[in-house]
Write a protein that holds these residues in place. Structure first.
Motif, PDB file in Angstrom:
ATOM      1  N   PRO A  88      46.051  40.838  44.864  1.00 13.38           N
ATOM      2  CA  PRO A  88      46.048  41.842  43.799  1.00 13.38           C
ATOM      3  C   PRO A  88      47.215  42.812  43.889  1.00 13.38           C
ATOM      4  N   ALA A  89      47.827  42.930  45.069  1.00 14.54           N
ATOM      5  CA  ALA A  89      48.954  43.844  45.253  1.00 14.54           C
ATOM      6  C   ALA A  89      50.238  43.300  44.632  1.00 14.54           C
ATOM      7  N   ARG A 162      39.082  45.280  31.388  1.00 18.52           N
ATOM      8  CA  ARG A 162      40.024  45.796  32.381  1.00 18.52           C
ATOM      9  C   ARG A 162      39.370  46.887  33.204  1.00 18.52           C
ATOM     10  N   PHE A 163      39.842  47.050  34.436  1.00 16.83           N
ATOM     11  CA  PHE A 163      39.380  48.123  35.298  1.00 16.83           C
ATOM     12  C   PHE A 163      40.422  48.358  36.379  1.00 16.83           C
ATOM     13  N   VAL A 164      40.300  49.488  37.055  1.00 15.76           N
ATOM     14  CA  VAL A 164      41.095  49.741  38.254  1.00 15.76           C
ATOM     15  C   VAL A 164      40.204  49.419  39.440  1.00 15.76           C
ATOM     16  N   GLY A 165      40.642  48.469  40.256  1.00 12.17           N
ATOM     17  CA  GLY A 165      39.838  48.026  41.390  1.00 12.17           C
ATOM     18  C   GLY A 165      40.465  48.400  42.711  1.00 12.17           C
ATOM     19  N   GLY A 166      39.613  48.661  43.695  1.00 18.51           N
ATOM     20  CA  GLY A 166      40.076  48.862  45.062  1.00 18.51           C
ATOM     21  C   GLY A 166      39.820  47.595  45.857  1.00 18.51           C
ATOM     22  N   TYR A 167      40.888  46.991  46.396  1.00 23.56           N
ATOM     23  CA  TYR A 167      40.790  45.695  47.064  1.00 23.56           C
ATOM     24  C   TYR A 167      41.168  45.822  48.544  1.00 23.56           C
ATOM     25  N   ALA A 168      40.414  45.138  49.392  1.00 21.53           N
ATOM     26  CA  ALA A 168      40.724  45.089  50.821  1.00 21.53           C
ATOM     27  C   ALA A 168      40.198  43.784  51.384  1.00 21.53           C
ATOM     28  N   ARG A 169      40.840  43.306  52.435  1.00 20.55           N
ATOM     29  CA  ARG A 169      40.407  42.043  53.050  1.00 20.55           C
ATOM     30  C   ARG A 169      39.079  42.202  53.790  1.00 20.55           C
ATOM     31  N   ALA A 178      44.524  48.174  42.220  1.00 23.68           N
ATOM     32  CA  ALA A 178      45.193  47.243  41.319  1.00 23.68           C
ATOM     33  C   ALA A 178      44.515  47.279  39.959  1.00 23.68           C
ATOM     34  N   TYR A 179      45.313  47.466  38.929  1.00 23.27           N
ATOM     35  CA  TYR A 179      44.824  47.285  37.567  1.00 23.27           C
ATOM     36  C   TYR A 179      44.460  45.814  37.427  1.00 23.27           C
ATOM     37  N   PRO A 197      49.596  46.206  40.666  1.00 20.18           N
ATOM     38  CA  PRO A 197      49.317  47.306  41.605  1.00 20.18           C
ATOM     39  C   PRO A 197      49.545  48.664  40.950  1.00 20.18           C
ATOM     40  N   VAL A 198      48.670  49.616  41.252  1.00 18.68           N
ATOM     41  CA  VAL A 198      48.798  50.976  40.727  1.00 18.68           C
ATOM     42  C   VAL A 198      48.568  51.968  41.856  1.00 18.68           C
TER      43      VAL A 198
END
Length: 242
Positions: A88-89, A162-169, A178-179, A197-198
């Motif tokens: 997503p980055a 659409r949304f703004v998401g927080g992603y992590a492994r 990431a938008y 990425p945002v």
């Protein structure tokens, strides 16, 4: 018309990308004529975009089966080189044939994709509330931990959430924002997924994912970079047609 022009449209032959029999073509000759028109206006986010056929990601016995993807189109911006995995980055746009996606999976994985698509269709039709995370598919390498700023957007040929998401492994890693947009063409034949990425000025992730989403929702619109309205414009400019 140059690639830098807003109205640039790429015609890509689908013969090398998908099983064209899934589109119920009437004859082999008709199948050879099937193509996909893809257009997008990347400015001011980017100067150029490059659509390219890619082989997808195979289904694996271990891990999340919905990380798999069929052959399709992967679009980059300003000549960026993408990682082999889905991150997503990295700014990118995927356009994947739904019939081929269903054929790629079996058993519980196929049921999971079916349920995802049905939920997405209901949300896009306005016949259901936005519940759960509805993680985008294909599943990216970094998983969705929280989300905010959910809206529905129309594009030329379909609709997306659409949304703004927080992603992590992992749950213990700091999340990257990431938008994210995921939608379907009006005929239901193509799944569209965008990551960009945002950053969010004044945002600090909370210990609880839900609190992070609430904090993102509370930020003013001008706290995001790139601006969400500009990213919405990118999605709205997308054209997918056969």
């Amino acid at each position: 018309m140059s690639r830098r022009s807003f109205g640039w449209i790429a015609r890509l032959a689908l013969v090398a990308l998908v099983d064209l029999s899934a589109f119920a073509a009437t004859s082999p000759a008709a199948e050879r004529k099937v193509g996909l028109q893809i257009g997008v206006e990347p400015a001011p986010l980017a100067s150029t975009f490059t659509p390219a056929a890619f082989a997808g990601w195979p289904a694996k016995d271990s891990g999340d089966p919905l990380a798999a993807a069929p052959a399709g189109v992967r679009i980059t911006f300003d000549g960026a080189t993408l990682a082999a995995e889905l991150l997503p980055a990295e700014a990118q746009l995927l356009i994947l044939p739904v019939p081929s996606y269903k054929k790629l999976l079996d058993g519980e994985a196929r049921d999971g994709l079916k349920n995802h698509l049905e939920h997405l269709e209901n949300l896009l039709a306005g016949s259901g509330r936005v519940s759960g995370y509805l993680e985008p598919v294909p599943r990216p390498a970094a998983r969705l931990r929280f989300r905010a700023r959910v809206e529905m957007l129309d594009f030329r040929g379909g609709r997306a959430m659409r949304f703004v998401g927080g992603y992590a492994r992992t749950a213990k890693m700091p999340a990257q924002l990431a938008y994210t947009a995921q939608g379907l063409t009006k005929d239901g034949l193509f799944l569209v997924t965008l990551f960009w990425p945002v950053t969010a000025r004044g945002f600090t992730p909370a210990a609880e994912p839900g609190e992070s989403g609430v904090a993102l929702d509370a930020l003013p619109a001008d706290a995001f970079e790139p601006p969400l309205a500009t990213l919405d414009g990118l999605v709205g400019s997308l054209r997918v047609a056969r």
